[in-house]
Design an enzyme around this catalytic site. Structure first.
Site, short mmCIF file in Angstrom:
data_model
loop_
_atom_site.label_atom_id
_atom_site.label_comp_id
_atom_site.label_asym_id
_atom_site.label_seq_id
_atom_site.Cartn_x
_atom_site.Cartn_y
_atom_site.Cartn_z
N SER A 236 0.87 -1.17 0.00
CA SER A 236 0.00 0.00 0.00
C SER A 236 0.91 1.23 0.00
O SER A 236 1.96 1.20 -0.65
CB SER A 236 -0.92 -0.07 1.21
OG SER A 236 -1.94 0.87 1.12
N HIS B 259 -2.67 -1.25 -3.45
CA HIS B 259 -3.81 -0.35 -3.23
C HIS B 259 -3.57 0.89 -4.06
O HIS B 259 -2.49 1.46 -4.05
CB HIS B 259 -3.90 0.07 -1.76
CG HIS B 259 -4.24 -1.07 -0.86
ND1 HIS B 259 -4.02 -1.04 0.49
CD2 HIS B 259 -4.79 -2.28 -1.11
CE1 HIS B 259 -4.42 -2.18 1.03
NE2 HIS B 259 -4.88 -2.95 0.07
N ASP C 71 -4.54 -4.71 5.58
CA ASP C 71 -4.94 -5.63 4.52
C ASP C 71 -3.74 -6.50 4.14
O ASP C 71 -2.65 -5.98 3.91
CB ASP C 71 -5.43 -4.84 3.31
CG ASP C 71 -5.97 -5.73 2.20
OD1 ASP C 71 -6.48 -6.82 2.53
OD2 ASP C 71 -5.88 -5.34 1.03
#
Lengths: 285, 187
Positions: B10, B37, B130
């Site tokens: 991310s 992401h 995540d």
């Protein structure tokens, strides 16, 4: 957190077969990885502690089936999702369709209807509303009810308005709805030419001939064999020179249609060729 | 082709990838999947950018594409990427998970089910957890879990979460990641 091991592959297979036999809803050819996540999700939401509990509920409690279908099918959608797709519809497809006396469009797997309203807006702006019919179908009756109402969360309107502008829209997007507290109610004149009906792509047949079929992000949930079957259904339902619009990551590359459809732009839009062109192509390839 | 290497990241992970990709062998015998992401359309140029950094083929796959050795697959914006047992890719536009679509958890978990002990999954810099649950599933299937050394991460939350909540096999600095991947290539 997801627990993918709650359900075993064989258990899932046999449950889906049972549902198909009992209720006629056939999910056996859905993409396995994806449907497994969905079944797992419903176990978590409805607090089943074991797969057997879910199965018992489904087999014994017939009313639970509707809930199962609602949760198993993915109903996430947006207005003017992938604006470049709508730009291509606006600039390359609708002008062609405008030459027909009556335009029939099928939005297959329309979910809660956001795409149907997007297409209606395009049709209105192209001045085609008087001669268009928008057939919108889905397997799931409760999402169709929402689609019919045309009421969407106001919180989404900023995104939809941006998408609309990126798709080449030049009006003020807020002209198309009336804001009411948390909701945006879309104008009745957009709804006049919409026909909503349940239709199951897995088991139901072609019901008309169309000049444009739009089916976006539905086929990704089907395995290759089922995709092939649905492509045949679309082929049977499309007039010559008709258009087929798919989701941005879907393709007819793996299907028989590949031979006699050609992609009209960098977007996922294909056009069915005339019979002579098809023969020509087969003769010389 | 038995092995899969999956990279999840991310905030702050793009920089790491730009360092790792140029050092990869040009003919890897297994595929790599990258799940980052990102914000929808703003950086749909990601696969192009990454393709300029390696001779391996970088693709944003279509649904049902078959995983091929020597390819780098970038999870497309706004889709979850799953792996089927026949090693094809399934894309999925279902609800976001951990506020993310693509979600790293989804790809890690689904790949672990198929590739079992031959699954390698690394979590890079990021501000979100995540991927942590996914690492646990990789481990539960006897795969190998890796994480970027939090000290080297621009945002250390994600690698720290991984280290505290999962059983991690290797903690790597960015300059060690390519060497690790290349070594897998030599049987």
């Amino acid at each position: 957190m997801i627990e993918p091991d709650l359900i075993k592959d064989e258990e899932l297979e046999s449950l889906l077969t049972e549902i198909a036999e009992l209720y006629g809803y056939d999910f056996t050819q859905y993409s396995k990885a994806s449907i497994k996540r969905r079944v797992n999700r419903i176990c978590l939401i409805d607090k089943f502690t074991s797969f057997a509990e879910l199965r018992y509920q489904l087999i014994k409690q017939h009313s639970y089936l509707q809930r199962f279908i609602e949760e198993i099918t993915v109903n996430v959608t947006e207005m003017f999702r992938d604006p470049s797709f709508y730009k291509a519809l606006r600039e390359q497809v609708l002008p062609q369709l405008g030459t027909y006396p009556l335009i029939r469009i099928w939005l297959a797997g329309c979910s809660t209807g956001e795409e149907v309203y997007s297409v209606a807006i395009l049709a209105k702006e192209a001045g085609l509303m008087h001669k268009i019919l928008l057939y919108a179908t889905d397997i799931n009756p409760s999402v169709l009810e929402k689609a019919r109402n045309g009421i969407f969360p106001i919180s989404q309107m900023k995104l939809y308005s941006e998408n609309y502008i990126l798709s080449g829209g030049q009006r003020n997007f807020s002209e198309y709805y009336a804001a009411n507290y948390d909701f945006a109610r879309f104008n009745d004149d957009l709804k006049e030419k919409m026909i909503f009906a349940t239709h199951n792509l897995v088991s139901d047949r072609s019901f008309n001939e169309f000049q444009l079929i739009i089916c976006r992000n539905v086929l990704i949930y089907f395995d290759k064999d089922l995709q092939a079957k649905v492509f045949k259904l679309f082929d049977d339902s499309l007039e010559h020179l008709g258009f087929l619009g798919l989701g941005s990551k879907e393709t007819i590359r793996f299907s028989k249609l590949d031979k006699h459809y050609h992609q009209i732009s960098t977007e996922k839009i294909w056009r069915k060729q005339k019979e002579e062109q098809r023969r020509f192509k087969t003769d010389f390839t | 082709m038995e092995t899969i290497f999956i990279i999840g990241g991310s905030a702050g992970s793009l920089k790491v990838l730009l360092e790792v990709l140029p050092q990869l062998h040009h003919h890897l015998k297994f595929p790599i999947i990258i799940v980052l992401h990102r914000k929808g359309y703003a950086d749909s140029q990601l696969s192009f950018l990454l393709s300029t950094k390696t001779n391996l083929k970088v693709v944003e796959p279509d649904d049902k594409d078959i995983l091929e050795p020597g390819y780098i697959y970038i999870a497309p914006p706004d889709y979850h990427l799953l792996i089927e047992s026949d090693k094809t890719i399934s894309l999925d536009f279902s609800e976001k998970l951990n506020f993310s679509r693509p979600s790293i958890d989804v790809t890690f978990s689904s790949a672990a089910k198929v590739f079992k002990e031959n699954t390698f999954a690394i979590l890079l810099s990021g501000a979100n957890a995540d991927g942590v649950a996914g690492l646990n599933h990789v481990k539960a299937n006897n795969g190998t879990t890796l994480v970027q050394n939090p000290v080297t991460a621009e945002v250390n939350y994600m690698p720290l979460q991984a280290i505290t909540q999962s059983k991690i096999d290797f903690v790597l600095n960015p300059d060690e990641i390519a060497a690790f991947i290349n070594k897998l290539d030599v049987p």
